[in-house]
Design an enzyme around this catalytic site. Structure first.
Site, mmCIF file in Angstrom:
data_model
loop_
_atom_site.group_PDB
_atom_site.id
_atom_site.type_symbol
_atom_site.label_atom_id
_atom_site.label_comp_id
_atom_site.label_asym_id
_atom_site.label_seq_id
_atom_site.Cartn_x
_atom_site.Cartn_y
_atom_site.Cartn_z
ATOM 1 N N LYS A 88 0.899 -1.213 -0.112
ATOM 2 C CA LYS A 88 0.147 -0.210 0.110
ATOM 3 C C LYS A 88 0.724 1.372 0.214
ATOM 4 O O LYS A 88 2.093 1.167 0.645
ATOM 5 C CB LYS A 88 -0.809 -0.121 1.290
ATOM 6 C CG LYS A 88 -1.858 1.247 1.321
ATOM 7 C CD LYS A 88 -2.796 0.788 2.680
ATOM 8 C CE LYS A 88 -3.827 1.843 2.666
ATOM 9 N NZ LYS A 88 -4.729 1.595 3.841
ATOM 10 N N SER A 123 -9.889 -1.038 7.294
ATOM 11 C CA SER A 123 -9.147 -0.736 5.960
ATOM 12 C C SER A 123 -8.623 -1.953 5.054
ATOM 13 O O SER A 123 -8.325 -1.727 3.933
ATOM 14 C CB SER A 123 -8.512 0.252 5.930
ATOM 15 O OG SER A 123 -9.019 1.701 6.118
ATOM 16 N N SER A 171 -9.619 1.327 2.980
ATOM 17 C CA SER A 171 -8.937 2.229 2.121
ATOM 18 C C SER A 171 -7.575 1.250 1.504
ATOM 19 O O SER A 171 -7.051 1.983 0.402
ATOM 20 C CB SER A 171 -8.168 3.004 2.893
ATOM 21 O OG SER A 171 -7.379 2.647 3.848
#
Lengths: 479, 95
Positions: A80, A179, A155
């Protein structure tokens, strides 16, 4: 498609050890798959192609000399884009950090690099991890690989999409209030938020420090155990990191011979927000565990509304504080049009941050004003304490808690949801976050639209091994 | 629940954000909705220590000096670098 990419991390390990193929061949297979799938999926923001191939060649050289470094040596992965990578752009999917080249690696990057894992690139996310669809990214659109009309969740949407699209065998994300687990559920992969503190967050760009955890996304529970084994451990660079009592999770062993005791949360099955397909999947998972000898019991938790509100207030207050560091001066975006110090701060931040980030900073600041702090923030902390006490009380009677991961399957891209509606996607996930407990989202079937469904397992601190073992039971049914 | 435009201006200032009046009005509506959403917390009350930490005590590392990141490398991240320092608009002037 090269069929190699369908294999799991543990299958790759066995094949690399047998010299069935090399790490360079494996890395090329995934890079080719990325090239083939990216025009639709859009998971990656930055590729690390050249260095990845070099690292794969070094892994092959180690294998040739019999000096392999273990489970992850020569295995590709994605990160990420909120983990700092020295010399590789780290953006948090924000214009604020669009050109940021960190001068250091996050501790998890160092650990994975030392273990020989091959970083293929950085993947998309909601801006500064604020969102549940990856649509707040300022730098690209990511689609759900199962059906590109749908969001991948967020996310960590890029991480989940990359694993589900077979672009990598595993990826790291971050989980503050769901997330990792929510996008994993939306994309049909496993998503783990471990016990708070067991993986160092040094170099992971902070959202809400009392909640943030490094999270793992894989396609199987064995793979998740392999990655977790590499990442756990105390790191003096993160004052909140703790030593995990276990160090190996990829050989899941039955912890006890007595039947597994599973708690089902009444509020999270009966809530009107839980869609019928999710409720069905959860009930089916309960039945599967019962058929395998588990003892089931029904429990109650403080209201989901209070849990969501506590998360909303605490995370916004901490985010407002953490994001104060982006001042346009030391790094990140600097405005061209400031003639005094305040306008340098304010213009740089207003140009760099998107709408959702500004909204949360404003709300967090509002919640910390004198009268609102008493009214909401202190009460949110008290609610959090009560939720934690209740969760721990339940986990003294039961081995784990089973809930849906999300109230619904993935929703369509561009759905006109209000900020409060979007927050309800975290309904089932926030309890474990507030209590600092480990939680695992396990894919469990699909609905009539073909979208993945998932259930969540929550355990006592450091019970990741038990969660993975239970996930394996559920995986066997779905295969 | 209602937040005036003046209150929003103050919040924007505290948040170090430069927002137009239209943005302030839009965010005022969002903040009211979020505050209403947070009213589920109102039944809760009780003493909370300012220093409590839900996840356990932080373990600080030993307070000893070690080599840190390279100064030049860190300075290179700023567009405002000047003669080995970061220069910002002047805040205080001699009169």
């Amino acid at each position: 498609m090269n069929e190699l990419v369908r294999r799991s991390l543990t299958e790759h390990r066995a094949a690399l050890d047998r010299r069935e193929y090399s790490s360079v061949e494996l890395t090329h297979a995934y890079l080719n798959e990325i090239e083939r799938r990216e025009p639709i999926v859009g998971a990656f923001l930055t590729l690390n192609t050249e260095k990845a191939i070099q690292a794969a060649a070094q892994a092959d050289a180690r294998f040739a000399k019999g000096e392999g470094r273990g489970m992850l040596d020569g295995i590709p992965y994605a990160l990420k884009d909120n983990f700092c990578t020295r010399g590789l752009r780290t953006t948090c999917a924000s214009k604020m950090l669009a050109d940021f080249m960190p001068p250091y690696d996050a501790s998890v990057v160092t650990r994975l690099s030392d273990a020989g894992a091959i970083l293929l690139g950085k993947v998309n996310m909601d801006e500064f991890a604020m969102g549940s669809t990856t649509e707040t990214s300022a730098l690209g659109v990511t689609r759900n690989p199962v059906n590109p009309d749908y969001v991948p969740g967020g996310s960590s949407g890029g991480s989940a999409a990359a694993v589900a699209a077979l672009e990598v065998p595993f990826a790291l994300g971050s989980d503050t209030g769901g997330s990792v687990r929510q996008p994993a559920a939306f994309c049909g992969v496993l998503g783990m938020k471990p016990t708070y503190g067991v993986i160092s967050r040094y170099g992971m760009i902070a959202l809400a420090s009392s909640l943030d955890c490094v999270g793992l996304l894989t396609r199987t529970s064995d793979d998740c155990g392999a990655v977790l084994s590499c990442l756990v451990g105390r790191d003096e660079k993160d004052a909140t990191s703790v030593m995990h009592p276990n160090s190996q999770f990829f050989k899941n062993e039955r912890i006890s011979e007595r039947p597994l005791r599973v708690a089902v949360v009444r509020e999270l099955l009966e809530d009107d927000e839980i869609s019928p397909d999710i409720r069905c999947a959860t009930v089916r998972a309960i039945e599967v565990l019962r058929e395998r000898g588990a003892e089931l019991g029904e429990v109650s938790l403080p209201s989901p509304e209070a849990a969501l509100a506590a998360y909303c207030v605490i995370s916004a207050a901490e985010a407002a504080s953490n994001l104060a560091r982006y001042d346009g001066i030391r790094y990140g975006r600097t405005t061209d049009g400031a003639d005094d110090l305040f306008s340098l701060y304010a213009k740089s931040r207003s140009e760099g941050f998107g709408v959702e980030v500004k909204r949360r900073i404003l709300f967090g600041t509002y919640m910390m004003t004198e009268d609102k702090r008493d009214l909401y923030y202190d009460r949110a902390r008290e609610a959090r304490g009560r939720i934690g006490e209740r969760m721990h009380q339940i986990l003294r009677q039961y081995d784990l808690i089973l809930t849906p991961t999300t109230p619904t399957a993935a929703f369509k891209r561009g759905s006109a949801l209000t900020p409060t509606q979007r927050r309800r996607a975290d309904l089932c996930a926030v309890y474990a976050s507030l209590a600092g407990l480990p939680a695992l989202s396990v894919p469990f079937g699909r609905n009539t639209d073909g979208l993945p469904l998932a259930v969540q397992l929550v355990g006592a601190p450091y019970s990741e091994g038990l969660l993975l073992e239970t996930a394996k039971c559920l995986e066997e049914v779905c295969q | 629940m209602n937040i005036s435009i003046e209150e929003m201006r103050l919040l924007a200032q505290l948040s170090r954000l430069a927002l137009t009046d239209d943005e302030l009005k839009k965010f005022a509506g969002d903040l009211c909705a979020l505050e209403e959403f947070s009213s589920a917390l109102l039944p809760f009350f009780g003493p909370v220590s300012d220093t409590d930490e839900p996840q356990g005590l932080a373990q600080m590392r030993e307070d000893i000096v070690r080599a840190g990141l390279d100064r030049e490398e860190l300075l290179a991240l700023s567009r405002l670098r000047e003669n080995g320092y970061i220069a910002v608009p002047c805040k205080v002037r001699e009169v």
